[in-house]
Motif scaffolding. Structure first.
Motif, PDB file in Angstrom:
ATOM      1  N   ASP A 232      26.946  12.266  53.822  1.00 18.49           N
ATOM      2  CA  ASP A 232      27.154  12.342  55.275  1.00 18.49           C
ATOM      3  C   ASP A 232      27.587  13.755  55.664  1.00 18.49           C
ATOM      4  OD1 ASP A 232      26.524   9.685  55.526  1.00 18.49           O
ATOM      5  OD2 ASP A 232      28.623   9.008  55.492  1.00 18.49           O
ATOM      6  N   GLY A 233      27.024  14.246  56.756  1.00 14.35           N
ATOM      7  CA  GLY A 233      27.410  15.556  57.275  1.00 14.35           C
ATOM      8  C   GLY A 233      26.876  16.718  56.470  1.00 14.35           C
ATOM      9  N   ALA A 234      25.907  16.492  55.609  1.00 18.41           N
ATOM     10  CA  ALA A 234      25.368  17.561  54.770  1.00 18.41           C
ATOM     11  C   ALA A 234      24.770  18.680  55.627  1.00 18.41           C
ATOM     12  CB  ALA A 234      24.312  17.003  53.821  1.00 18.41           C
ATOM     13  N   PHE A 235      24.779  19.889  55.061  1.00 25.46           N
ATOM     14  CA  PHE A 235      24.319  21.069  55.782  1.00 25.46           C
ATOM     15  C   PHE A 235      23.479  21.911  54.828  1.00 25.46           C
ATOM     16  CE2 PHE A 235      25.734  25.371  57.731  1.00 25.46           C
ATOM     17  CZ  PHE A 235      24.620  25.426  58.549  1.00 25.46           C
ATOM     18  N   ALA A 236      22.246  22.201  55.237  1.00 24.03           N
ATOM     19  CA  ALA A 236      21.326  23.006  54.434  1.00 24.03           C
ATOM     20  C   ALA A 236      21.034  24.315  55.148  1.00 24.03           C
ATOM     21  CB  ALA A 236      20.021  22.252  54.185  1.00 24.03           C
ATOM     22  N   VAL A 237      21.006  25.418  54.384  1.00 25.18           N
ATOM     23  CA  VAL A 237      20.683  26.737  54.918  1.00 25.18           C
ATOM     24  C   VAL A 237      19.544  27.309  54.090  1.00 25.18           C
ATOM     25  CG1 VAL A 237      21.501  29.108  55.225  1.00 25.18           C
ATOM     26  CG2 VAL A 237      22.985  27.189  55.819  1.00 25.18           C
ATOM     27  N   GLU A 238      18.548  27.872  54.762  1.00 32.16           N
ATOM     28  CA  GLU A 238      17.451  28.520  54.050  1.00 32.16           C
ATOM     29  C   GLU A 238      17.409  30.002  54.410  1.00 32.16           C
ATOM     30  OE1 GLU A 238      12.671  28.238  53.078  1.00 32.16           O
ATOM     31  OE2 GLU A 238      13.560  26.817  54.506  1.00 32.16           O
ATOM     32  N   ILE A 239      17.321  30.827  53.377  1.00 29.88           N
ATOM     33  CA  ILE A 239      17.201  32.274  53.554  1.00 29.88           C
ATOM     34  C   ILE A 239      15.715  32.609  53.603  1.00 29.88           C
ATOM     35  CG2 ILE A 239      17.774  34.530  52.593  1.00 29.88           C
ATOM     36  CD1 ILE A 239      19.995  33.167  50.982  1.00 29.88           C
ATOM     37  N   GLY A 240      15.256  33.160  54.725  1.00 32.48           N
ATOM     38  CA  GLY A 240      13.838  33.464  54.885  1.00 32.48           C
ATOM     39  C   GLY A 240      13.025  32.208  55.073  1.00 32.48           C
TER      40      GLY A 240
ATOM     41  N   ASP B   1      25.960  22.808  51.831  1.00 32.48           N
ATOM     42  CA  ASP B   1      25.813  22.088  50.563  1.00 32.48           C
ATOM     43  C   ASP B   1      24.676  22.655  49.727  1.00 32.48           C
ATOM     44  OD1 ASP B   1      27.745  19.703  50.960  1.00 32.48           O
ATOM     45  OD2 ASP B   1      26.581  19.807  52.818  1.00 32.48           O
ATOM     46  N   VAL B   2      23.674  23.162  50.393  1.00 32.14           N
ATOM     47  CA  VAL B   2      22.530  23.797  49.727  1.00 32.14           C
ATOM     48  C   VAL B   2      22.213  25.092  50.459  1.00 32.14           C
ATOM     49  CG1 VAL B   2      20.065  23.650  49.195  1.00 32.14           C
ATOM     50  CG2 VAL B   2      21.507  21.627  48.956  1.00 32.14           C
ATOM     51  N   ILE B   3      22.075  26.159  49.700  1.00 30.31           N
ATOM     52  CA  ILE B   3      21.479  27.391  50.218  1.00 30.31           C
ATOM     53  C   ILE B   3      20.213  27.608  49.401  1.00 30.31           C
ATOM     54  CG2 ILE B   3      21.722  29.869  50.584  1.00 30.31           C
ATOM     55  CD1 ILE B   3      24.732  29.472  50.795  1.00 30.31           C
ATOM     56  N   TYR B   4      19.090  27.674  50.087  1.00 26.04           N
ATOM     57  CA  TYR B   4      17.783  27.693  49.421  1.00 26.04           C
ATOM     58  C   TYR B   4      16.985  28.901  49.885  1.00 26.04           C
ATOM     59  CZ  TYR B   4      12.905  26.252  48.544  1.00 26.04           C
ATOM     60  OH  TYR B   4      11.591  26.191  48.161  1.00 26.04           O
ATOM     61  N   ALA B   5      16.143  29.402  48.990  1.00 26.51           N
ATOM     62  CA  ALA B   5      15.230  30.495  49.349  1.00 26.51           C
ATOM     63  C   ALA B   5      13.989  30.387  48.488  1.00 26.51           C
ATOM     64  CB  ALA B   5      15.896  31.849  49.149  1.00 26.51           C
ATOM     65  N   ALA B   6      12.839  30.588  49.098  1.00 22.73           N
ATOM     66  CA  ALA B   6      11.563  30.582  48.375  1.00 22.73           C
ATOM     67  C   ALA B   6      10.860  31.902  48.613  1.00 22.73           C
ATOM     68  CB  ALA B   6      10.681  29.418  48.828  1.00 22.73           C
ATOM     69  N   ASN B   7      10.581  32.615  47.541  1.00 23.14           N
ATOM     70  CA  ASN B   7       9.875  33.892  47.634  1.00 23.14           C
ATOM     71  C   ASN B   7      10.577  34.845  48.593  1.00 23.14           C
ATOM     72  OD1 ASN B   7       7.551  32.942  45.980  1.00 23.14           O
ATOM     73  ND2 ASN B   7       7.346  31.521  47.701  1.00 23.14           N
ATOM     74  N   THR B   8      11.880  34.884  48.485  1.00 27.57           N
ATOM     75  CA  THR B   8      12.688  35.703  49.384  1.00 27.57           C
ATOM     76  C   THR B   8      13.716  36.535  48.634  1.00 27.57           C
ATOM     77  OG1 THR B   8      12.461  34.101  51.199  1.00 27.57           O
ATOM     78  CG2 THR B   8      14.293  35.640  51.333  1.00 27.57           C
ATOM     79  N   ILE B   9      14.436  35.963  47.691  1.00 27.04           N
ATOM     80  CA  ILE B   9      15.515  36.695  47.021  1.00 27.04           C
ATOM     81  C   ILE B   9      14.971  37.903  46.278  1.00 27.04           C
ATOM     82  CG2 ILE B   9      17.388  36.520  45.331  1.00 27.04           C
ATOM     83  CD1 ILE B   9      17.837  35.051  48.006  1.00 27.04           C
ATOM     84  N   CYS B  10      13.780  37.774  45.695  1.00 30.09           N
ATOM     85  CA  CYS B  10      13.200  38.925  44.995  1.00 30.09           C
ATOM     86  C   CYS B  10      12.843  40.053  45.948  1.00 30.09           C
ATOM     87  CB  CYS B  10      11.967  38.498  44.193  1.00 30.09           C
ATOM     88  SG  CYS B  10      10.513  38.083  45.189  1.00 30.09           S
TER      89      CYS B  10
ATOM     90  N   VAL C  78      24.033  39.784  49.600  1.00 33.91           N
ATOM     91  CA  VAL C  78      23.515  38.417  49.659  1.00 33.91           C
ATOM     92  C   VAL C  78      24.435  37.467  48.900  1.00 33.91           C
ATOM     93  CG1 VAL C  78      21.632  36.918  48.904  1.00 33.91           C
ATOM     94  CG2 VAL C  78      21.118  39.109  50.000  1.00 33.91           C
ATOM     95  N   PHE C  79      24.837  37.850  47.699  1.00 30.43           N
ATOM     96  CA  PHE C  79      25.695  36.965  46.911  1.00 30.43           C
ATOM     97  C   PHE C  79      27.084  36.836  47.519  1.00 30.43           C
ATOM     98  CE2 PHE C  79      22.424  36.941  43.777  1.00 30.43           C
ATOM     99  CZ  PHE C  79      22.667  35.801  43.023  1.00 30.43           C
ATOM    100  N   ARG C  80      27.567  37.875  48.153  1.00 27.74           N
ATOM    101  CA  ARG C  80      28.846  37.737  48.865  1.00 27.74           C
ATOM    102  C   ARG C  80      28.682  36.770  50.034  1.00 27.74           C
ATOM    103  NH1 ARG C  80      32.705  41.241  47.236  1.00 27.74           N
ATOM    104  NH2 ARG C  80      32.047  43.094  46.054  1.00 27.74           N
ATOM    105  N   GLY C  81      27.505  36.803  50.663  1.00 33.23           N
ATOM    106  CA  GLY C  81      27.227  35.849  51.730  1.00 33.23           C
ATOM    107  C   GLY C  81      27.135  34.429  51.211  1.00 33.23           C
ATOM    108  N   VAL C  82      26.489  34.243  50.069  1.00 35.35           N
ATOM    109  CA  VAL C  82      26.430  32.915  49.454  1.00 35.35           C
ATOM    110  C   VAL C  82      27.829  32.430  49.114  1.00 35.35           C
ATOM    111  CG1 VAL C  82      25.640  31.627  47.429  1.00 35.35           C
ATOM    112  CG2 VAL C  82      24.087  33.221  48.582  1.00 35.35           C
ATOM    113  N   ASP C  83      28.649  33.307  48.567  1.00 30.56           N
ATOM    114  CA  ASP C  83      30.024  32.938  48.219  1.00 30.56           C
ATOM    115  C   ASP C  83      30.814  32.517  49.452  1.00 30.56           C
ATOM    116  OD1 ASP C  83      32.261  32.662  46.463  1.00 30.56           O
ATOM    117  OD2 ASP C  83      32.989  34.615  47.116  1.00 30.56           O
TER     118      ASP C  83
ATOM    119  N   VAL D 115      25.138  24.189  45.803  1.00 35.31           N
ATOM    120  CA  VAL D 115      24.208  24.898  44.925  1.00 35.31           C
ATOM    121  C   VAL D 115      23.429  25.944  45.713  1.00 35.31           C
ATOM    122  CG1 VAL D 115      23.914  23.104  43.186  1.00 35.31           C
ATOM    123  CG2 VAL D 115      22.468  23.074  45.235  1.00 35.31           C
ATOM    124  N   PHE D 116      23.162  27.042  45.029  1.00 37.31           N
ATOM    125  CA  PHE D 116      22.295  28.096  45.546  1.00 37.31           C
ATOM    126  C   PHE D 116      21.018  28.032  44.729  1.00 37.31           C
ATOM    127  CE2 PHE D 116      21.600  32.983  45.477  1.00 37.31           C
ATOM    128  CZ  PHE D 116      20.637  32.896  46.473  1.00 37.31           C
TER     129      PHE D 116
END
Length: 420
Positions: A111-119, A177-186, A194-199, A207-208
């Motif tokens: 309940d109340g989960a939150f997902a963030v996607e980078i790019g 709860d999830v930070i996700y990125a596809a074909n973006t971090i590279c 970026v990692f300070r932002g994830v932290d 999970v990242f």
């Protein structure tokens, strides 16, 4: 002949550059020459202000991170006219639907989960998350693709993801709860921010998760076109393991993915919160056995790349001299590397057909081959088609059965040059 072909001798080896991750010295092992922005398709020639840079690749002598020597400013690559849309491929739509479904069944089931996607691009993954009623937010600085995502009901913030913007989201919306990125971090040279932002944004037990082209596949397949301006890093399990530790995280899972010519999905968590999967140790051991980061392996890869260049240029030249018609299929970002490194211009390839409206009627970066709509491929069929979009080969072959039935032949260059 194209006005791009650079006949100057190779530049002498550059002095060592510090690694962008750990600061240790790097060793250059591949020079792909003078290259344009891979997704900048000029409208016409001459192109007075076309941007070029030197595409050189190096390996860190300490953390083994494979990285570009020269950085292209992010504003030049990811702008409001950025022409790539993740939803353009049926295979990728299915991939992102499965990815979202996996998150919804696990990390986002609470309940109340939150997902963030980078790019988040056009929102193809977050659309499924939003339709399930889960709170979400995508970061997307390219205005036009962000507008497509918003039109589909996806919440989008039009910024780059970094420490300041991530902290702002944490204050306003709480932890993710999830930070996700596809074909973006590279794509992002400034990974410390970026990692300070994830932290700052990630929940204590969150999970990242990110997926990007795997350097092991690039070496195995000689798929050097995976190297271009947007792909600043080429990850391995070993380099991501060191990257995670450096910024206070732990690599807890790896998963091979068949998309985009071979990728790995990396899952990172805060140390001690997740038991690492056996797959992590297995892949680390496999890379060590393959000597993936060893200088002799990288020299062998560079030699194989040069052989593909020579063979492809010789084949295209022969076909032209025999009077055969050759067009290319897929005005991909990766094709800019192949065309410019090999010196393939409109004298060898008449045009490139592509389904992306923003690219049609324009010219390929650097080599200035005309880009035409996909319908031009069959009007009439050419003798041969150079498959730039080789990572979508199965999807394309299923669509273009008429070409083969008409006697057409596909030219491929991964892992070696051949005519099918």
């Amino acid at each position: 002949m194209t006005d791009r072909i650079d006949t100057a001798p190779p530049a002498p080896p550059a002095p060592p550059h510090p690694c962008r991750i750990c600061g240790a010295a790097t060793e250059e092992f591949l020079d792909l020459g003078r290259q344009p922005l891979s997704d900048a398709f000029p409208a016409r020639t001459p192109v007075a202000d076309e941007f070029f840079y030197r595409l050189r690749v190096a390996r860190c002598t300490a953390c083994t991170m494979v990285q570009l020597v020269d950085e292209v400013p992010r504003e030049r690559m990811f702008h409001e006219d950025y022409p790539y849309y993740s939803s353009g491929s049926a295979v990728m739509r299915e991939h992102f639907a499965r990815t979202a479904g996996g998150f919804l069944a696990s990390e986002l089931a609470r309940d109340g989960a939150f997902a963030v996607e980078i790019g988040c691009n056009d929102g193809v993954m977050l659309r499924t998350v939003g339709e399930a009623g889960v709170r979400h937010l995508g970061f997307e600085p390219s205005r036009k693709v962000a507008e497509v995502a918003r039109a589909a009901g996806v919440r989008v913030r039009g910024d780059f993801f970094e420490e300041a913007t991530a902290a702002d989201v944490r204050r306003a919306e709480g932890p993710a709860d999830v930070i996700y990125a596809a074909n973006t971090i590279c794509h992002i040279p400034y990974l410390e921010s970026v990692f300070r932002g994830v932290d700052a944004l990630l929940a204590p037990d969150g999970v990242f998760v990110f997926e990007d082209p795997y350097f092991g596949d690039v070496v195995e397949k000689t798929s050097f076109d995976q190297i271009y301006d947007e792909h600043f890093y080429l990850f391995t399990a070993r380099s991501v393991h060191a990257l995670a530790e450096r910024f206070g995280f732990e690599l807890v899972d790896v998963r091979r993915l068949p998309v985009h010519g071979g990728e790995i999905r990396y899952t990172l968590a805060r140390p001690g919160t997740r038991r690492p999967s056996p797959a992590v140790g297995e892949l680390l051991a496999h890379e060590e056995e393959r000597r993936l980061a060893a200088p002799d392996t990288l020299r062998g890869f560079a030699d194989a790349v040069a052989a593909v260049r020579d063979d492809l240029l010789a084949l295209l030249t022969r076909l032209r001299d025999e009077g055969r018609t050759v067009v290319a299929y897929g005005a991909t970002a990766k094709s800019a590397t192949v065309a410019n490194y090999c010196g393939i211009g409109p004298d060898l390839v008449s045009f490139v057909c592509d389904t992306t409206p923003a690219k049609q009627g324009r010219l390929t970066p650097g080599t200035h081959i005309p880009v035409r709509p996909a319908e031009a491929f069959a009007d009439p069929y050419p003798d041969c088609a150079l498959l730039f979009a080789w990572n979508h080969a199965d999807e394309i072959m299923a669509k273009e059965t008429g070409f083969r039935e008409a006697g057409g032949r596909w030219i491929r260059y991964v892992p070696e040059v051949r005519v099918d």
